[in-house]
Design a protein around this motif. Structure first.
Motif, PDB file in Angstrom:
ATOM      1  N   ARG A 113       0.829  -1.217   0.000  1.00  0.00           N
ATOM      2  CA  ARG A 113       0.000   0.000   0.000  1.00  0.00           C
ATOM      3  C   ARG A 113       0.860   1.262   0.000  1.00  0.00           C
ATOM      4  NH1 ARG A 113      -4.167  -2.884   2.573  1.00  0.00           N
ATOM      5  NH2 ARG A 113      -2.777  -3.218   4.320  1.00  0.00           N
ATOM      6  N   ARG A 114       1.872   1.278   0.858  1.00  0.00           N
ATOM      7  CA  ARG A 114       2.767   2.433   0.968  1.00  0.00           C
ATOM      8  C   ARG A 114       3.597   2.612  -0.309  1.00  0.00           C
ATOM      9  NH1 ARG A 114       3.587   7.208   2.637  1.00  0.00           N
ATOM     10  NH2 ARG A 114       5.754   7.768   2.980  1.00  0.00           N
ATOM     11  N   ASN A 115       4.164   1.511  -0.809  1.00  0.00           N
ATOM     12  CA  ASN A 115       5.024   1.591  -1.989  1.00  0.00           C
ATOM     13  C   ASN A 115       4.226   1.978  -3.231  1.00  0.00           C
ATOM     14  OD1 ASN A 115       7.362   0.904  -0.526  1.00  0.00           O
ATOM     15  ND2 ASN A 115       6.857  -1.273  -0.656  1.00  0.00           N
ATOM     16  N   ALA A 116       2.996   1.507  -3.325  1.00  0.00           N
ATOM     17  CA  ALA A 116       2.136   1.865  -4.453  1.00  0.00           C
ATOM     18  C   ALA A 116       1.779   3.351  -4.382  1.00  0.00           C
ATOM     19  CB  ALA A 116       0.863   1.018  -4.448  1.00  0.00           C
ATOM     20  N   TYR A 117       1.477   3.803  -3.199  1.00  0.00           N
ATOM     21  CA  TYR A 117       1.142   5.218  -2.990  1.00  0.00           C
ATOM     22  C   TYR A 117       2.286   6.111  -3.476  1.00  0.00           C
ATOM     23  CZ  TYR A 117       0.259   9.538  -0.344  1.00  0.00           C
ATOM     24  OH  TYR A 117       0.069  10.846   0.022  1.00  0.00           O
ATOM     25  N   PHE A 134      -3.989  14.973  -5.801  1.00  0.00           N
ATOM     26  CA  PHE A 134      -3.436  13.627  -5.709  1.00  0.00           C
ATOM     27  C   PHE A 134      -4.130  12.757  -4.666  1.00  0.00           C
ATOM     28  CE2 PHE A 134      -0.650  10.425  -3.825  1.00  0.00           C
ATOM     29  CZ  PHE A 134      -0.574   9.577  -4.916  1.00  0.00           C
ATOM     30  N   GLU A 135      -4.379  13.294  -3.480  1.00  0.00           N
ATOM     31  CA  GLU A 135      -4.965  12.459  -2.425  1.00  0.00           C
ATOM     32  C   GLU A 135      -6.314  11.888  -2.856  1.00  0.00           C
ATOM     33  OE1 GLU A 135      -3.391  11.320   0.148  1.00  0.00           O
ATOM     34  OE2 GLU A 135      -1.636  12.588  -0.199  1.00  0.00           O
ATOM     35  N   GLU A 136      -7.109  12.710  -3.541  1.00  0.00           N
ATOM     36  CA  GLU A 136      -8.412  12.223  -3.990  1.00  0.00           C
ATOM     37  C   GLU A 136      -8.240  11.177  -5.091  1.00  0.00           C
ATOM     38  OE1 GLU A 136     -11.175  15.112  -5.542  1.00  0.00           O
ATOM     39  OE2 GLU A 136     -12.805  13.644  -5.425  1.00  0.00           O
ATOM     40  N   PHE A 137      -7.339  11.458  -6.017  1.00  0.00           N
ATOM     41  CA  PHE A 137      -7.051  10.509  -7.092  1.00  0.00           C
ATOM     42  C   PHE A 137      -6.628   9.166  -6.499  1.00  0.00           C
ATOM     43  CE2 PHE A 137      -4.145   8.387 -10.056  1.00  0.00           C
ATOM     44  CZ  PHE A 137      -4.856   8.435 -11.249  1.00  0.00           C
ATOM     45  N   HIS A 138      -5.726   9.242  -5.534  1.00  0.00           N
ATOM     46  CA  HIS A 138      -5.218   8.006  -4.956  1.00  0.00           C
ATOM     47  C   HIS A 138      -6.300   7.224  -4.216  1.00  0.00           C
ATOM     48  CE1 HIS A 138      -3.324   5.401  -1.948  1.00  0.00           C
ATOM     49  NE2 HIS A 138      -2.600   5.053  -2.992  1.00  0.00           N
ATOM     50  N   SER A 139      -7.167   7.914  -3.515  1.00  0.00           N
ATOM     51  CA  SER A 139      -8.173   7.160  -2.771  1.00  0.00           C
ATOM     52  C   SER A 139      -9.189   6.519  -3.720  1.00  0.00           C
ATOM     53  CB  SER A 139      -8.811   7.982  -1.653  1.00  0.00           C
ATOM     54  OG  SER A 139      -9.776   8.829  -2.179  1.00  0.00           O
ATOM     55  N   VAL A 140      -9.497   7.175  -4.836  1.00  0.00           N
ATOM     56  CA  VAL A 140     -10.369   6.557  -5.842  1.00  0.00           C
ATOM     57  C   VAL A 140      -9.669   5.350  -6.465  1.00  0.00           C
ATOM     58  CG1 VAL A 140     -11.509   6.874  -8.090  1.00  0.00           C
ATOM     59  CG2 VAL A 140     -11.655   8.665  -6.341  1.00  0.00           C
ATOM     60  N   HIS A 174      -7.356   3.515  -5.166  1.00  0.00           N
ATOM     61  CA  HIS A 174      -7.241   2.461  -4.163  1.00  0.00           C
ATOM     62  C   HIS A 174      -8.534   1.630  -4.089  1.00  0.00           C
ATOM     63  CE1 HIS A 174      -5.762   0.423  -0.647  1.00  0.00           C
ATOM     64  NE2 HIS A 174      -6.879   0.714  -0.018  1.00  0.00           N
ATOM     65  N   ARG A 175      -9.658   2.332  -4.070  1.00  0.00           N
ATOM     66  CA  ARG A 175     -10.954   1.665  -3.988  1.00  0.00           C
ATOM     67  C   ARG A 175     -11.175   0.787  -5.228  1.00  0.00           C
ATOM     68  NH1 ARG A 175     -15.412   3.823  -5.775  1.00  0.00           N
ATOM     69  NH2 ARG A 175     -14.719   5.982  -5.608  1.00  0.00           N
ATOM     70  N   ILE A 176     -10.915   1.340  -6.411  1.00  0.00           N
ATOM     71  CA  ILE A 176     -11.113   0.605  -7.667  1.00  0.00           C
ATOM     72  C   ILE A 176     -10.169  -0.598  -7.742  1.00  0.00           C
ATOM     73  CG2 ILE A 176     -10.713   0.753 -10.176  1.00  0.00           C
ATOM     74  CD1 ILE A 176     -11.921   3.627  -9.992  1.00  0.00           C
ATOM     75  N   ASN A 177      -8.924  -0.398  -7.368  1.00  0.00           N
ATOM     76  CA  ASN A 177      -7.928  -1.461  -7.431  1.00  0.00           C
ATOM     77  C   ASN A 177      -8.270  -2.626  -6.484  1.00  0.00           C
ATOM     78  OD1 ASN A 177      -5.334  -2.568  -8.250  1.00  0.00           O
ATOM     79  ND2 ASN A 177      -4.619  -2.007  -6.209  1.00  0.00           N
ATOM     80  N   GLU A 178      -8.684  -2.298  -5.264  1.00  0.00           N
ATOM     81  CA  GLU A 178      -9.051  -3.344  -4.297  1.00  0.00           C
ATOM     82  C   GLU A 178     -10.216  -4.181  -4.825  1.00  0.00           C
ATOM     83  OE1 GLU A 178      -7.918  -3.665  -0.594  1.00  0.00           O
ATOM     84  OE2 GLU A 178      -6.210  -2.896  -1.733  1.00  0.00           O
ATOM     85  N   LYS A 179     -11.195  -3.487  -5.411  1.00  0.00           N
ATOM     86  CA  LYS A 179     -12.370  -4.178  -5.945  1.00  0.00           C
ATOM     87  C   LYS A 179     -11.969  -5.107  -7.093  1.00  0.00           C
ATOM     88  CE  LYS A 179     -16.856  -4.890  -6.822  1.00  0.00           C
ATOM     89  NZ  LYS A 179     -16.717  -6.005  -7.746  1.00  0.00           N
ATOM     90  N   LEU A 180     -11.067  -4.618  -7.972  1.00  0.00           N
ATOM     91  CA  LEU A 180     -10.632  -5.444  -9.102  1.00  0.00           C
ATOM     92  C   LEU A 180      -9.859  -6.675  -8.614  1.00  0.00           C
ATOM     93  CD1 LEU A 180      -9.640  -2.639 -11.646  1.00  0.00           C
ATOM     94  CD2 LEU A 180     -11.563  -4.224 -11.858  1.00  0.00           C
ATOM     95  N   TRP A 181      -9.029  -6.509  -7.583  1.00  0.00           N
ATOM     96  CA  TRP A 181      -8.295  -7.671  -7.048  1.00  0.00           C
ATOM     97  C   TRP A 181      -9.254  -8.685  -6.420  1.00  0.00           C
ATOM     98  CZ3 TRP A 181      -3.836  -9.584  -8.268  1.00  0.00           C
ATOM     99  CH2 TRP A 181      -2.829  -8.751  -8.773  1.00  0.00           C
ATOM    100  N   PHE A 205      -6.313   2.070 -13.775  1.00  0.00           N
ATOM    101  CA  PHE A 205      -6.063   3.512 -13.944  1.00  0.00           C
ATOM    102  C   PHE A 205      -7.101   4.145 -14.858  1.00  0.00           C
ATOM    103  CE2 PHE A 205      -1.849   2.181 -12.441  1.00  0.00           C
ATOM    104  CZ  PHE A 205      -1.699   3.094 -11.415  1.00  0.00           C
ATOM    105  N   TYR A 206      -7.522   3.416 -15.885  1.00  0.00           N
ATOM    106  CA  TYR A 206      -8.529   3.934 -16.809  1.00  0.00           C
ATOM    107  C   TYR A 206      -9.817   4.302 -16.061  1.00  0.00           C
ATOM    108  CZ  TYR A 206     -11.621   4.233 -20.849  1.00  0.00           C
ATOM    109  OH  TYR A 206     -12.526   4.663 -21.780  1.00  0.00           O
TER     110      TYR A 206
END
Ligand SMILES: [Mg+2]
Length: 231
Positions: A18-22, A42-48, A50-57, A75-76
Protein backbone atom coordinates in the motif's frame (compact mmCIF):
# COMPACT_ATOMS: atom_id res chain seq x y z
CA UNK A 1 2.75 -31.52 16.79
CA UNK A 2 5.06 -28.58 17.10
CA UNK A 3 5.02 -25.80 14.49
CA UNK A 4 8.28 -25.76 12.52
CA UNK A 5 7.44 -24.02 9.27
CA UNK A 6 6.00 -20.53 8.98
CA UNK A 7 4.45 -19.41 5.69
CA UNK A 8 4.11 -15.67 5.18
CA UNK A 9 1.93 -13.82 2.73
CA UNK A 10 4.07 -11.07 1.15
CA UNK A 11 2.03 -8.03 0.06
CA UNK A 12 0.86 -5.91 2.98
CA UNK A 13 1.99 -8.59 5.42
CA UNK A 14 5.76 -8.04 5.06
CA UNK A 15 6.24 -5.87 1.96
CA UNK A 16 4.28 -2.65 2.38
CA UNK A 17 2.48 -2.71 -0.95
CA UNK A 18 0.00 0.00 0.00
CA UNK A 19 2.77 2.43 0.97
CA UNK A 20 5.02 1.59 -1.99
CA UNK A 21 2.14 1.86 -4.45
CA UNK A 22 1.14 5.22 -2.99
CA UNK A 23 4.66 6.60 -3.43
CA UNK A 24 4.94 5.23 -6.98
CA UNK A 25 1.63 6.66 -8.17
CA UNK A 26 2.49 9.99 -6.55
CA UNK A 27 5.70 10.13 -8.61
CA UNK A 28 3.89 9.38 -11.86
CA UNK A 29 1.12 11.79 -11.01
CA UNK A 30 3.55 14.63 -10.37
CA UNK A 31 5.73 13.82 -13.36
CA UNK A 32 2.71 13.91 -15.68
CA UNK A 33 1.49 17.13 -14.04
CA UNK A 34 -2.01 15.72 -13.63
CA UNK A 35 -3.09 18.40 -11.16
CA UNK A 36 -2.07 21.13 -13.55
CA UNK A 37 -3.59 19.51 -16.66
CA UNK A 38 -6.84 18.14 -15.23
CA UNK A 39 -7.26 19.88 -11.90
CA UNK A 40 -7.28 16.64 -9.89
CA UNK A 41 -5.75 16.53 -6.41
CA UNK A 42 -3.44 13.63 -5.71
CA UNK A 43 -4.96 12.46 -2.42
CA UNK A 44 -8.41 12.22 -3.99
CA UNK A 45 -7.05 10.51 -7.09
CA UNK A 46 -5.22 8.01 -4.96
CA UNK A 47 -8.17 7.16 -2.77
CA UNK A 48 -10.37 6.56 -5.84
CA UNK A 49 -7.62 4.42 -7.39
CA UNK A 50 -7.24 2.46 -4.16
CA UNK A 51 -10.95 1.66 -3.99
CA UNK A 52 -11.11 0.61 -7.67
CA UNK A 53 -7.93 -1.46 -7.43
CA UNK A 54 -9.05 -3.34 -4.30
CA UNK A 55 -12.37 -4.18 -5.95
CA UNK A 56 -10.63 -5.44 -9.10
CA UNK A 57 -8.30 -7.67 -7.05
CA UNK A 58 -11.34 -9.10 -5.25
CA UNK A 59 -12.88 -9.82 -8.66
CA UNK A 60 -9.69 -11.62 -9.71
CA UNK A 61 -9.66 -13.61 -6.49
CA UNK A 62 -13.28 -14.59 -7.10
CA UNK A 63 -12.55 -15.57 -10.70
CA UNK A 64 -14.76 -12.87 -12.24
CA UNK A 65 -12.02 -11.11 -14.24
CA UNK A 66 -8.40 -11.86 -15.17
CA UNK A 67 -5.22 -9.87 -14.59
CA UNK A 68 -5.26 -8.40 -18.06
CA UNK A 69 -8.64 -6.85 -17.33
CA UNK A 70 -7.29 -5.37 -14.12
CA UNK A 71 -4.27 -3.90 -15.87
CA UNK A 72 -6.46 -2.29 -18.52
CA UNK A 73 -8.95 -0.88 -16.07
CA UNK A 74 -7.51 0.20 -12.75
CA UNK A 75 -6.06 3.51 -13.94
CA UNK A 76 -8.53 3.93 -16.81
CA UNK A 77 -11.52 3.64 -14.47
CA UNK A 78 -9.83 5.97 -11.99
CA UNK A 79 -9.26 8.67 -14.61
CA UNK A 80 -12.77 8.20 -15.93
CA UNK A 81 -14.11 8.84 -12.44
CA UNK A 82 -12.61 12.30 -12.87
CA UNK A 83 -14.07 12.59 -16.40
CA UNK A 84 -10.75 11.98 -18.11
CA UNK A 85 -11.30 9.33 -20.81
CA UNK A 86 -7.78 8.61 -22.02
CA UNK A 87 -6.62 5.05 -22.65
CA UNK A 88 -3.10 6.08 -23.57
CA UNK A 89 -2.57 8.04 -20.37
CA UNK A 90 -4.02 5.16 -18.35
CA UNK A 91 -1.74 2.60 -19.97
CA UNK A 92 1.21 4.90 -19.42
CA UNK A 93 0.40 4.84 -15.70
CA UNK A 94 -0.11 1.08 -15.67
CA UNK A 95 3.14 0.24 -17.44
CA UNK A 96 5.26 2.62 -15.42
CA UNK A 97 3.56 1.64 -12.20
CA UNK A 98 4.74 -1.97 -12.46
CA UNK A 99 8.20 -0.79 -13.46
CA UNK A 100 8.64 1.82 -10.83
CA UNK A 101 7.00 0.27 -7.78
CA UNK A 102 10.09 -1.86 -7.26
CA UNK A 103 12.09 1.33 -6.72
CA UNK A 104 10.29 1.55 -3.39
CA UNK A 105 10.80 -1.22 -0.91
CA UNK A 106 9.35 -0.13 2.39
CA UNK A 107 8.51 -3.02 4.66
CA UNK A 108 5.61 -3.24 7.08
CA UNK A 109 6.61 -1.98 10.54
CA UNK A 110 8.38 -4.67 12.55
CA UNK A 111 8.99 -6.96 9.55
CA UNK A 112 12.75 -7.38 9.89
CA UNK A 113 12.66 -7.65 13.69
CA UNK A 114 10.06 -10.40 13.63
CA UNK A 115 11.89 -12.31 10.88
CA UNK A 116 15.10 -12.12 12.94
CA UNK A 117 13.21 -13.27 16.03
CA UNK A 118 11.65 -16.25 14.23
CA UNK A 119 15.03 -17.22 12.79
CA UNK A 120 16.65 -17.25 16.22
CA UNK A 121 13.83 -19.53 17.36
CA UNK A 122 14.80 -21.91 14.55
CA UNK A 123 11.62 -21.78 12.52
CA UNK A 124 11.95 -22.34 8.79
CA UNK A 125 10.34 -19.48 6.89
CA UNK A 126 8.56 -19.40 3.52
CA UNK A 127 6.49 -17.11 1.30
CA UNK A 128 3.15 -17.91 -0.36
CA UNK A 129 2.09 -14.99 -2.54
CA UNK A 130 -0.75 -14.40 -4.97
CA UNK A 131 1.54 -12.07 -6.92
CA UNK A 132 3.47 -12.49 -10.17
CA UNK A 133 6.47 -14.85 -9.72
CA UNK A 134 9.17 -12.51 -10.96
CA UNK A 135 7.76 -9.55 -9.05
CA UNK A 136 7.46 -11.54 -5.81
CA UNK A 137 11.08 -12.62 -5.99
CA UNK A 138 12.35 -9.16 -6.87
CA UNK A 139 10.40 -7.62 -4.00
CA UNK A 140 12.07 -10.04 -1.58
CA UNK A 141 15.54 -9.42 -2.99
CA UNK A 142 15.28 -5.64 -3.32
CA UNK A 143 13.88 -5.21 0.18
CA UNK A 144 16.62 -7.47 1.56
CA UNK A 145 14.37 -10.13 3.10
CA UNK A 146 15.05 -12.94 0.61
CA UNK A 147 17.74 -14.36 2.90
CA UNK A 148 15.13 -15.31 5.50
CA UNK A 149 13.15 -17.64 3.26
CA UNK A 150 13.79 -21.20 2.28
CA UNK A 151 11.07 -21.29 -0.38
CA UNK A 152 8.98 -18.74 -2.25
CA UNK A 153 5.72 -19.80 -3.90
CA UNK A 154 3.87 -17.50 -6.30
CA UNK A 155 0.39 -18.13 -7.66
CA UNK A 156 1.67 -17.89 -11.24
CA UNK A 157 3.89 -20.93 -10.77
CA UNK A 158 1.10 -23.07 -9.38
CA UNK A 159 -1.60 -21.76 -11.70
CA UNK A 160 -4.05 -21.16 -8.83
CA UNK A 161 -4.29 -18.48 -6.19
CA UNK A 162 -5.04 -18.46 -2.49
CA UNK A 163 -7.63 -19.37 -1.11
CA UNK A 164 -7.48 -22.47 -3.34
CA UNK A 165 -6.06 -25.48 -1.43
CA UNK A 166 -3.74 -26.52 -4.30
CA UNK A 167 -1.41 -23.59 -3.67
CA UNK A 168 -0.99 -24.53 0.01
CA UNK A 169 -0.48 -28.16 -0.97
CA UNK A 170 2.18 -27.15 -3.51
CA UNK A 171 3.99 -24.90 -1.06
CA UNK A 172 4.11 -27.49 1.74
CA UNK A 173 5.48 -30.05 -0.65
CA UNK A 174 8.13 -27.62 -1.83
CA UNK A 175 9.03 -26.94 1.80
CA UNK A 176 9.09 -30.66 2.57
CA UNK A 177 6.64 -30.41 5.43
CA UNK A 178 3.06 -31.17 6.43
CA UNK A 179 0.19 -28.91 7.46
CA UNK A 180 0.28 -30.11 11.09
CA UNK A 181 3.74 -28.58 11.48
CA UNK A 182 2.92 -25.36 9.62
CA UNK A 183 1.23 -22.04 10.12
CA UNK A 184 0.31 -19.22 7.71
CA UNK A 185 0.44 -15.52 8.52
CA UNK A 186 -1.46 -13.17 6.22
CA UNK A 187 -3.59 -10.05 5.98
CA UNK A 188 -6.34 -11.17 3.59
CA UNK A 189 -9.40 -12.59 5.28
CA UNK A 190 -10.52 -14.77 2.38
CA UNK A 191 -7.24 -15.66 0.62
CA UNK A 192 -5.17 -16.22 3.75
CA UNK A 193 -7.42 -16.94 6.72
CA UNK A 194 -10.29 -18.83 5.09
CA UNK A 195 -7.85 -20.37 2.60
CA UNK A 196 -5.61 -21.84 5.30
CA UNK A 197 -8.53 -22.90 7.49
CA UNK A 198 -10.32 -24.72 4.67
CA UNK A 199 -7.06 -26.43 3.82
CA UNK A 200 -6.72 -27.45 7.46
CA UNK A 201 -3.68 -25.41 8.35
CA UNK A 202 -3.23 -23.13 11.35
CA UNK A 203 -3.28 -19.39 10.62
CA UNK A 204 -2.60 -16.01 12.19
CA UNK A 205 -4.73 -13.16 10.82
CA UNK A 206 -2.70 -9.96 10.48
CA UNK A 207 -5.56 -7.52 11.00
CA UNK A 208 -3.57 -4.53 9.83
CA UNK A 209 -6.68 -2.58 8.77
CA UNK A 210 -8.38 -3.35 12.09
CA UNK A 211 -11.30 -5.17 10.51
CA UNK A 212 -11.91 -6.71 13.94
CA UNK A 213 -13.20 -10.02 12.62
CA UNK A 214 -14.36 -12.34 15.38
CA UNK A 215 -14.11 -16.07 15.13
CA UNK A 216 -13.84 -18.68 17.84
CA UNK A 217 -10.22 -19.55 18.55
CA UNK A 218 -8.87 -17.26 15.83
CA UNK A 219 -5.29 -16.04 16.28
CA UNK A 220 -5.23 -12.32 15.49
CA UNK A 221 -2.49 -9.69 15.56
CA UNK A 222 -2.55 -6.01 14.66
CA UNK A 223 1.23 -5.51 14.72
CA UNK A 224 3.81 -7.97 13.41
CA UNK A 225 5.67 -8.09 16.73
CA UNK A 226 2.57 -9.63 18.33
CA UNK A 227 3.51 -12.84 16.49
CA UNK A 228 5.69 -13.41 19.55
CA UNK A 229 2.53 -14.12 21.55
CA UNK A 230 1.99 -17.24 19.43
CA UNK A 231 5.42 -18.37 18.21
MG1 LIG B 1 -1.53 -9.67 1.47
Amino acid sequence: MKIQHIFFDLDNTLWDHRRNAYLTIKDLFEKEEITLKYNIGFEEFHSVYHRINEKLWEDIRDGIIDKEYLRKHRFYDTFRYFNVDDQQLSMYFEEHFLDKILNYNELVEGATSILDYLKTKNYTLHIISNGFKEVTERKCILSGIDKYFQTITSADTVGVRKPRPEIFEYSLKLAGTIKQESILIGDDWIADVLGAQNFGMDVIFFDVLKENRQKEGLKVIQHLLQIKEYL
